[in-house]
Design an enzyme around this catalytic site. Structure first.
Site, PDB file in Angstrom:
ATOM      1  N   ASN A 139       0.798  -1.230   0.000  1.00 10.07           N
ATOM      2  CA  ASN A 139       0.000   0.000   0.000  1.00 10.07           C
ATOM      3  C   ASN A 139       0.831   1.281   0.000  1.00 10.07           C
ATOM      4  O   ASN A 139       0.287   2.362  -0.170  1.00 10.07           O
ATOM      5  CB  ASN A 139      -0.959   0.011   1.190  1.00 10.07           C
ATOM      6  CG  ASN A 139      -0.238  -0.089   2.502  1.00 10.07           C
ATOM      7  OD1 ASN A 139       0.459  -1.067   2.754  1.00 10.07           O
ATOM      8  ND2 ASN A 139      -0.359   0.919   3.333  1.00 10.07           N
ATOM      9  N   GLN A 178      -5.191  -3.400  -2.171  1.00  5.05           N
ATOM     10  CA  GLN A 178      -4.826  -2.378  -3.158  1.00  5.05           C
ATOM     11  C   GLN A 178      -4.919  -2.890  -4.595  1.00  5.05           C
ATOM     12  O   GLN A 178      -4.775  -2.111  -5.531  1.00  5.05           O
ATOM     13  CB  GLN A 178      -3.392  -1.886  -2.897  1.00  5.05           C
ATOM     14  CG  GLN A 178      -3.223  -1.131  -1.601  1.00  5.05           C
ATOM     15  CD  GLN A 178      -3.879   0.256  -1.632  1.00  5.05           C
ATOM     16  OE1 GLN A 178      -4.220   0.789  -2.677  1.00  5.05           O
ATOM     17  NE2 GLN A 178      -4.069   0.836  -0.454  1.00  5.05           N
ATOM     18  N   ALA A 199     -13.501  -3.040  -0.143  1.00  9.38           N
ATOM     19  CA  ALA A 199     -14.380  -2.271  -1.056  1.00  9.38           C
ATOM     20  C   ALA A 199     -13.937  -0.819  -1.162  1.00  9.38           C
ATOM     21  O   ALA A 199     -14.076  -0.184  -2.212  1.00  9.38           O
ATOM     22  CB  ALA A 199     -15.824  -2.331  -0.558  1.00  9.38           C
ATOM     23  N   THR A 236     -26.260  -8.723  11.749  1.00  9.25           N
ATOM     24  CA  THR A 236     -27.090  -8.505  10.558  1.00  9.25           C
ATOM     25  C   THR A 236     -26.227  -8.032   9.391  1.00  9.25           C
ATOM     26  O   THR A 236     -25.368  -7.160   9.549  1.00  9.25           O
ATOM     27  CB  THR A 236     -28.195  -7.468  10.871  1.00  9.25           C
ATOM     28  OG1 THR A 236     -28.953  -7.960  11.978  1.00  9.25           O
ATOM     29  CG2 THR A 236     -29.110  -7.248   9.677  1.00  9.25           C
ATOM     30  N   CYS A 319      -2.942   6.075   7.790  1.00  9.30           N
ATOM     31  CA  CYS A 319      -3.061   5.844   9.234  1.00  9.30           C
ATOM     32  C   CYS A 319      -1.734   6.110   9.951  1.00  9.30           C
ATOM     33  O   CYS A 319      -1.713   6.611  11.071  1.00  9.30           O
ATOM     34  CB  CYS A 319      -3.592   4.452   9.534  1.00  9.30           C
ATOM     35  SG  CYS A 319      -2.978   3.168   8.465  1.00  9.30           S
TER      36      CYS A 319
HETATM   37  N1  PLP Z   1      -4.605  -3.423   3.985  1.00  8.06           N
HETATM   38  C1  PLP Z   1      -4.126  -2.562   3.073  1.00  8.06           C
HETATM   39  C2  PLP Z   1      -3.066  -3.039   2.121  1.00  8.06           C
HETATM   40  C3  PLP Z   1      -4.600  -1.260   3.008  1.00  8.06           C
HETATM   41  O1  PLP Z   1      -4.099  -0.411   2.097  1.00  8.06           O
HETATM   42  C4  PLP Z   1      -5.599  -0.851   3.934  1.00  8.06           C
HETATM   43  C5  PLP Z   1      -6.109   0.531   3.931  1.00  8.06           C
HETATM   44  O2  PLP Z   1      -5.444   1.493   4.037  1.00  8.06           O
HETATM   45  C6  PLP Z   1      -6.063  -1.777   4.869  1.00  8.06           C
HETATM   46  C7  PLP Z   1      -5.544  -3.056   4.866  1.00  8.06           C
HETATM   47  C8  PLP Z   1      -7.098  -1.408   5.901  1.00  8.06           C
HETATM   48  O3  PLP Z   1      -8.313  -1.144   5.316  1.00  8.06           O
HETATM   49  P1  PLP Z   1      -9.535  -0.589   6.164  1.00  8.06           P
HETATM   50  O4  PLP Z   1      -9.020   0.606   6.906  1.00  8.06           O
HETATM   51  O5  PLP Z   1     -10.554  -0.241   5.130  1.00  8.06           O
HETATM   52  O6  PLP Z   1      -9.985  -1.654   7.080  1.00  8.06           O
END
Ligand code: PLP
Length: 378
Positions: A139, A178, A199, A236, A319
């Site tokens: 990512n 990704q 998604a 649900t 993040c």
């Molecule tokens: N894995 C990868 C490679 C990602 O790029 C991301 C999102 O940034 C995630 C996991 C986590 O996704 P989410 O925050 O939608 O749960």
């Protein structure tokens, strides 16, 4: 605005939103209810799961819908009844790294190209190893990992274990968050036992994901209750979310080849306009990822200056960036602290046009030049 952070989030496309809308209104029924309108919703939900499963060459019953990729990754790790050990690639997303660390997982080294070091992988697999996790595409760099090759190594290990009467399973998990709209994914071709989908990265809704679980892989429930999702994730069903996810997947499949060509051309264009700066992800990358190093400059400051011109880019995972952490991915591939501090990630997507790409390059050049000038005179 020029948005170049599609790896962080993608807008929900109009067609996806349109497909979802009825399920917030007239088709609001609980899929588990006994009456006919609810049964129709249940059938629509199953059909949507079928579209997502089909896109990766899996069966509907192999998919567990989750509230995003983080949850799918956690489901893969915490719910596997592990009594052995696990390995994960050191450049994985935090939702894999943290989950793996909680199980005392050992990191596999990445090469300076961003690819997995297969020799390191081979040397770290022991008779105790039960799970190996390597994302399909990183990512922060977009690096596409050789999953089929890794699956081949695992097959050899399993064959050797069989010969020696060792019964411990060895599973391969991959986070494909990704990659779903940029690569043609087939679970059989990749040789994975568990695969995470998201998604939110493919113009679908946020907070919706899935874990593919190969037939025969036993997981413990993530949540208990009504027994939805094969009893692994009670609660649900998020019907509009899954309907939207399926539509997004359908559109991604339809435009896969065209989009890849388009992004590859834009990548070339961007790189020719920004040729004075070093490209970090030179090889094996998804077509829409460009990571550039502006050594001596502060990428955080560049982000702020670009934002003033309504150009949105990133330093790495959203993040991690929001917590001011240095990228563990760039560190793993051998960049120095100064190089990491000067690196920007540009990820192109469906909100962009060729004109925007040219304009973004022009603005980046202008800002970097001004910033260098400012530092010279400081
Ligand atoms: N894995 C990868 C490679 C990602 O790029 C991301 C999102 O940034 C995630 C996991 C986590 O996704 P989410 O925050 O939608 O749960």
């Amino acid at each position: 605005m020029i948005y170049l952070d599609h790896a962080a989030a993608t807008p929900v496309s109009d067609k996806v939103l349109e497909a979802m809308k009825p399920y917030f209104g007239a088709e609001f029924f609980n899929p588990s209810a006994a009456y006919l309108p609810a049964k129709k919703v249940s059938a629509d939900y199953e059909a949507a799961k079928g579209v997502i499963a089909h896109a990766i060459g899996a069966k509907t019953s192999d998919l567990i819908i989750t509230a995003g990729a983080t949850e799918a990754n956690n489901l893969a790790f915490t719910c596997l009844s592990l009594d052995g050990s696990m390995l994960y690639l050191e450049t994985e997303h935090d939702s894999v790294r943290r989950a793996a660390e909680a199980y005392g997982g050992e990191a596999i080294k990445a090469l300076p190209t961003g690819l997995i070091d297969l020799d390191d992988l081979k040397s770290k697999i022991t008779d105790e190893t039960e799970l190996i996790s390597v994302s399909l595409a990183n990512n922060e760099l977009g690096t596409i990992q050789p999953l089929a090759e890794i699956a081949g190594i695992i097959r050899d290990v399993k064959f050797d274990r069989l010969k020696r009467g060792i019964k411990r399973p060895l599973l391969l998990h991959s986070d494909a968050s990704q990659a779903l709209n940029l690569l043609d994914i087939s679970v059989a071709r990749l040789g994975v036992d568990l695969l995470t989908l998201n998604a939110a990265k493919v113009y679908g809704p946020k907070g919706v994901g899935a874990l593919y679980v190969a037939h025969g892989v036993k997981l413990k429930p993530l949540t208990v209750g009504g027994g939805q999702e094969n009893g692994l994730r009670s609660g649900t069903e998020n019907v509009p979310g899954v309907i939207g996810f399926a539509k997004a997947v359908e559109l991604a499949k339809e435009h896969l080849n065209g989009n890849r060509k388009k992004y590859a051309n834009w990548r070339k264009l961007l790189l020719s306009e920004l040729k004075d700066y070093e490209l970090v992800n030179k090889k094996h990358s998804l077509d829409n990822f460009v990571v550039l190093m502006f050594e001596g400059l502060d990428a955080e400051r560049l982000i702020y200056l670009l934002e003033e011109k309504e150009v949105y880019v990133a330093t790495g995972a959203a993040c991690a960036a929001s917590k001011g952490k240095k990228s563990h991915v760039l560190k793993a591939i051998g960049l120095t602290d100064a190089q990491i501090a000067g690196s920007l990630r540009l990820t192109m997507g469906e909100t962009n046009t060729e004109e925007q790409i040219k304009e973004a390059a022009r603005i980046i050049n202008e800002i970097v030049k001004a910033e260098k000038e400012r530092l010279k005179n400081a």
